[in-house]
Motif scaffolding. Sequence first.
Motif, PDB file in Angstrom:
ATOM      1  N   GLY A   1     -14.217  -5.032  27.178  1.00  0.00           N
ATOM      2  CA  GLY A   1     -13.164  -4.628  28.092  1.00  0.00           C
ATOM      3  C   GLY A   1     -12.130  -3.709  27.487  1.00  0.00           C
ATOM      4  N   CYS A   2     -11.567  -4.099  26.322  1.00  0.00           N
ATOM      5  CA  CYS A   2     -10.467  -3.295  25.759  1.00  0.00           C
ATOM      6  C   CYS A   2     -10.791  -2.711  24.391  1.00  0.00           C
ATOM      7  CB  CYS A   2      -9.189  -4.143  25.678  1.00  0.00           C
ATOM      8  SG  CYS A   2      -9.176  -5.346  24.329  1.00  0.00           S
TER       9      CYS A   2
ATOM     10  N   ASP B   1     -18.918 -10.763  27.440  1.00  0.00           N
ATOM     11  CA  ASP B   1     -17.728  -9.918  27.306  1.00  0.00           C
ATOM     12  C   ASP B   1     -17.673  -9.148  25.991  1.00  0.00           C
ATOM     13  OD1 ASP B   1     -16.701 -11.065  29.707  1.00  0.00           O
ATOM     14  OD2 ASP B   1     -15.940 -12.763  28.555  1.00  0.00           O
TER      15      ASP B   1
ATOM     16  N   ILE C   1     -11.573 -15.145  20.787  1.00  0.00           N
ATOM     17  CA  ILE C   1     -10.427 -14.581  21.501  1.00  0.00           C
ATOM     18  C   ILE C   1     -10.230 -13.139  21.051  1.00  0.00           C
ATOM     19  CG2 ILE C   1      -7.928 -14.781  21.858  1.00  0.00           C
ATOM     20  CD1 ILE C   1      -8.286 -17.815  21.202  1.00  0.00           C
ATOM     21  N   CYS C   2     -10.013 -12.246  22.024  1.00  0.00           N
ATOM     22  CA  CYS C   2      -9.763 -10.845  21.692  1.00  0.00           C
ATOM     23  C   CYS C   2      -8.420 -10.744  20.979  1.00  0.00           C
ATOM     24  CB  CYS C   2      -9.766  -9.983  22.949  1.00  0.00           C
ATOM     25  SG  CYS C   2      -9.395  -8.242  22.596  1.00  0.00           S
TER      26      CYS C   2
ATOM     27  N   HIS D   1     -14.565  -6.612  21.958  1.00  0.00           N
ATOM     28  CA  HIS D   1     -14.397  -6.915  23.382  1.00  0.00           C
ATOM     29  C   HIS D   1     -14.826  -5.687  24.180  1.00  0.00           C
ATOM     30  CE1 HIS D   1     -11.323  -8.069  26.763  1.00  0.00           C
ATOM     31  NE2 HIS D   1     -12.575  -8.206  27.158  1.00  0.00           N
TER      32      HIS D   1
ATOM     33  N   CYS E   1      -5.999  -8.131  23.354  1.00  0.00           N
ATOM     34  CA  CYS E   1      -5.469  -8.513  24.668  1.00  0.00           C
ATOM     35  C   CYS E   1      -5.312 -10.013  24.855  1.00  0.00           C
ATOM     36  CB  CYS E   1      -6.322  -7.923  25.785  1.00  0.00           C
ATOM     37  SG  CYS E   1      -7.945  -8.681  25.979  1.00  0.00           S
ATOM     38  N   GLY E   2      -5.876 -10.825  23.936  1.00  0.00           N
ATOM     39  CA  GLY E   2      -5.716 -12.271  24.003  1.00  0.00           C
ATOM     40  C   GLY E   2      -6.671 -12.979  24.949  1.00  0.00           C
ATOM     41  N   GLU E   3      -7.589 -12.253  25.560  1.00  0.00           N
ATOM     42  CA  GLU E   3      -8.530 -12.870  26.498  1.00  0.00           C
ATOM     43  C   GLU E   3      -9.523 -13.763  25.763  1.00  0.00           C
ATOM     44  OE1 GLU E   3     -11.858 -11.501  29.808  1.00  0.00           O
ATOM     45  OE2 GLU E   3     -10.293 -10.081  29.239  1.00  0.00           O
ATOM     46  N   VAL E   4      -9.811 -14.937  26.328  1.00  0.00           N
ATOM     47  CA  VAL E   4     -10.862 -15.817  25.805  1.00  0.00           C
ATOM     48  C   VAL E   4     -12.176 -15.273  26.347  1.00  0.00           C
ATOM     49  CG1 VAL E   4     -11.773 -18.151  25.768  1.00  0.00           C
ATOM     50  CG2 VAL E   4      -9.301 -17.795  25.734  1.00  0.00           C
ATOM     51  N   LEU E   5     -13.109 -14.988  25.449  1.00  0.00           N
ATOM     52  CA  LEU E   5     -14.320 -14.258  25.811  1.00  0.00           C
ATOM     53  C   LEU E   5     -15.560 -15.131  25.821  1.00  0.00           C
ATOM     54  CD1 LEU E   5     -13.595 -11.147  23.570  1.00  0.00           C
ATOM     55  CD2 LEU E   5     -13.035 -11.444  25.991  1.00  0.00           C
TER      56      LEU E   5
END
Length: 165
Positions: free
Chosen positions: A119-120, A141, A129-130, A117, A133-137
């Motif tokens: 981002g993180c 991303d 999914i990360c 990811h 952090c759990g974000e759907v990418l």
Amino acid sequence: MVLRHDYPGQACSLAHSLEVIGERWSLLIVRDVMNGNRRFSGIQASLGIAKNVLSARLQRLIDEDILERRAYQESPPRHEYFLTEKGLDLWPALIALMGWGDRHSGNPEGPPLRVAHKGCGGFVSDRGICEDCGEVLTAHDAKAVPGPGAAVYADAPFSPFAARR
């Protein structure tokens, strides 16, 4: 005997998808372009594919609006290939297939490639999914990074990291 590449009479979205991207090399070309390997020579070196086959596959992916060709040099003419929105929509399928391959490849060192990811920095699951952090990418991303099994392929002539050397 020439194998068919279509599935007449199949009223099935999977069959239609395979008509478009099921040819040998097509998803690997998409993978390379998605990972930033956008020039003919780089894709050819990375995959070890015959130039005439690569040219035909690239043209089919352009015709299907999965890739677009953009000139970066006029004399002689040279192009780079970029994914369209339709091409970027293949990202979840690539991530899922990569995860399946990682689980069933038998590489004791682990996966040769991981997806992180942007981002993180967390790794991306085979569901996109990360894991941190759990974000759907989406494809925008994430980025590919060498995994623990990359060393096994580092000196291979057609390593996925060949274009980065």
